[in-house]
Design a protein around this motif. Structure first.
Motif: not given
Length: 129
Positions: A3-7, A10
């Motif tokens: 997920s792009p919300n998972n640091p 990223i």
């Protein structure tokens, strides 16, 4: 997990991109140094050795001039892909022609007439190839 919300995802993507760019830069540097070492090992005399380094140095200078002219070129915000690509081609062609000019100057200053033209011809063939 991706997920792009998972640091962590990223950070993983950033690390992959840094590794890709650093790897390409290392390969480019290795090729550049390898070509200088090859030219140095094939040199028959000190003028041949010096010519390899002079051409390489002028190549770097020509590349910097080409990059500067590409960066200074004014393009509109709605430029087409063809206009953008032509800007890059312009910088590449300019750098190539500058290297040819600098190489001719070096060859004529460092060698006798026939030897100068022979070496200059080899440089041009290598640049075009």
């Amino acid at each position: 997990e991706d997920s792009p919300n998972n640091p962590a995802a990223i950070a993983d993507n950033v690390g992959d991109n840094v590794g890709d760019v650093a790897g390409m830069g290392a390969d480019l540097f290795e090729s550049y140094v390898g070509s200088l070492i090859a030219a140095g090992s094939l040199a028959a005399n000190t003028n041949d050795l010096a010519l390899a380094y002079w051409v390489a140095g002028f190549g770097v200078l020509s590349s910097l001039i080409g990059i500067t002219l590409v960066m200074k070129r004014n393009l509109s915000n709605d430029a087409t892909l063809e206009e953008l690509l032509w800007t890059i081609r312009y910088g590449i062609f300019l750098a190539g022609f500058l290297v040819i000019g600098f190489s001719l100057m070096c060859c004529l200053l460092m060698f006798e007439s026939e030897a100068a033209w022979n070496r200059f011809g080899c440089i041009v063939v290598g640049l075009v190839a």
